[in-house]
Design an enzyme around this catalytic site. Structure first.
Site, PDB file in Angstrom:
ATOM      1  N   HIS A   1     -10.163  -5.194  -3.234  1.00 12.68           N
ATOM      2  CA  HIS A   1      -8.824  -5.382  -2.667  1.00 12.68           C
ATOM      3  C   HIS A   1      -8.933  -5.802  -1.215  1.00 12.68           C
ATOM      4  CE1 HIS A   1     -10.039  -1.162  -2.419  1.00 12.68           C
ATOM      5  NE2 HIS A   1      -9.410  -1.103  -1.263  1.00 12.68           N
TER       6      HIS A   1
ATOM      7  N   GLN B   1     -14.587   2.362   1.215  1.00 14.92           N
ATOM      8  CA  GLN B   1     -13.849   1.983  -0.001  1.00 14.92           C
ATOM      9  C   GLN B   1     -13.560   3.228  -0.836  1.00 14.92           C
ATOM     10  OE1 GLN B   1     -15.846  -0.951  -2.449  1.00 14.92           O
ATOM     11  NE2 GLN B   1     -14.072  -1.200  -3.800  1.00 14.92           N
TER      12      GLN B   1
ATOM     13  N   ASP C   1       0.850  -1.197   0.000  1.00 13.97           N
ATOM     14  CA  ASP C   1       0.000   0.000   0.000  1.00 13.97           C
ATOM     15  C   ASP C   1       0.880   1.239   0.000  1.00 13.97           C
ATOM     16  OD1 ASP C   1      -3.221   0.522   0.972  1.00 13.97           O
ATOM     17  OD2 ASP C   1      -1.816   2.200   1.126  1.00 13.97           O
TER      18      ASP C   1
HETATM   19  P1  AMP Z   1      -9.730   1.524   0.498  1.00 14.35           P
HETATM   20  O1  AMP Z   1      -9.704   2.964   0.972  1.00 14.35           O
HETATM   21  O2  AMP Z   1     -10.101   0.523   1.523  1.00 14.35           O
HETATM   22  O3  AMP Z   1     -10.528   1.404  -0.788  1.00 14.35           O
HETATM   23  O4  AMP Z   1      -8.227   1.174   0.124  1.00 14.35           O
HETATM   24  C1  AMP Z   1      -7.547   1.727  -0.966  1.00 14.35           C
HETATM   25  C2  AMP Z   1      -6.099   1.660  -0.639  1.00 14.35           C
HETATM   26  O5  AMP Z   1      -5.360   1.821  -1.840  1.00 14.35           O
HETATM   27  C3  AMP Z   1      -5.605   2.762   0.321  1.00 14.35           C
HETATM   28  O6  AMP Z   1      -5.053   2.163   1.477  1.00 14.35           O
HETATM   29  C4  AMP Z   1      -4.570   3.523  -0.505  1.00 14.35           C
HETATM   30  O7  AMP Z   1      -3.468   3.944   0.268  1.00 14.35           O
HETATM   31  C5  AMP Z   1      -4.167   2.482  -1.534  1.00 14.35           C
HETATM   32  N1  AMP Z   1      -3.650   3.008  -2.787  1.00 14.35           N
HETATM   33  C6  AMP Z   1      -4.197   3.964  -3.566  1.00 14.35           C
HETATM   34  N2  AMP Z   1      -3.441   4.162  -4.661  1.00 14.35           N
HETATM   35  C7  AMP Z   1      -2.389   3.294  -4.579  1.00 14.35           C
HETATM   36  C8  AMP Z   1      -1.268   3.002  -5.401  1.00 14.35           C
HETATM   37  N3  AMP Z   1      -1.054   3.661  -6.559  1.00 14.35           N
HETATM   38  N4  AMP Z   1      -0.391   2.063  -4.993  1.00 14.35           N
HETATM   39  C9  AMP Z   1      -0.591   1.396  -3.830  1.00 14.35           C
HETATM   40  N5  AMP Z   1      -1.643   1.611  -3.018  1.00 14.35           N
HETATM   41  C10 AMP Z   1      -2.528   2.549  -3.370  1.00 14.35           C
END
Ligand code: AMP
Ligand code: ZN
Length: 112
Positions: A98, A92, A29
């Site tokens: 994910h 989300q 992440d």
């Molecule tokens: P959620 O908020 O549960 O939908 O989780 C989305 C997650 O994706 C968050 O923890 C973000 O930090 C992560 N995220 C968003 N963009 C990226 C990226 N380019 N690479 C890795 N993680 C990401």
């Protein structure tokens, strides 16, 4: 395709990969909320857990088994947490299914 995780699968956006096979990808992440914070995603676009179909049963199982394998590989023998934020009220923010695999610190309940 306007999905950032599909772009990560395609290699159009870089990621720090932890594991990859024909059906799934795991990567760190970008904004870790624990010492270990890894995302496990299906390569095919499934918008959320709420959008998963009966035909995705095996895929969901693979994602969970991968999460447990990764936790083991990362040394999280004392425990870890798997989170699937689903929908706006579920927190989300990326609309591609994910699993968050988090560990390396004490988790609390409720998560907030
Ligand atoms: P959620 O908020 O549960 O939908 O989780 C989305 C997650 O994706 C968050 O923890 C973000 O930090 C992560 N995220 C968003 N963009 C990226 C990226 N380019 N690479 C890795 N993680 C990401
Ligand atoms: Zn996607």
């Amino acid at each position: 395709m306007d999905c950032i995780f599909c772009k990560i699968v395609a290699g159009a956006i870089p990621s720090k990969k932890v594991r990859e096979d024909e059906t799934l990808l795991a990567f760190y992440d970008i904004e870790p909320k624990a010492p270990i914070h890894i995302l496990v995603i299906p390569k095919k676009h499934v918008a959320s857990l709420a959008d998963a179909k009966k035909a995705d049963e095996a895929l969901l199982g693979r994602l969970l088994i991968a999460a447990a394998d990764i936790a083991r590989e990362q040394g999280l023998a004392r425990g870890f947490r798997v989170v699937i934020s689903t929908g706006a009220e579920g927190g989300q923010t990326v609309d591609h299914l994910h699993l968050h695999v988090m560990g390396g610190r004490q988790m609390h309940w409720p998560p907030g």
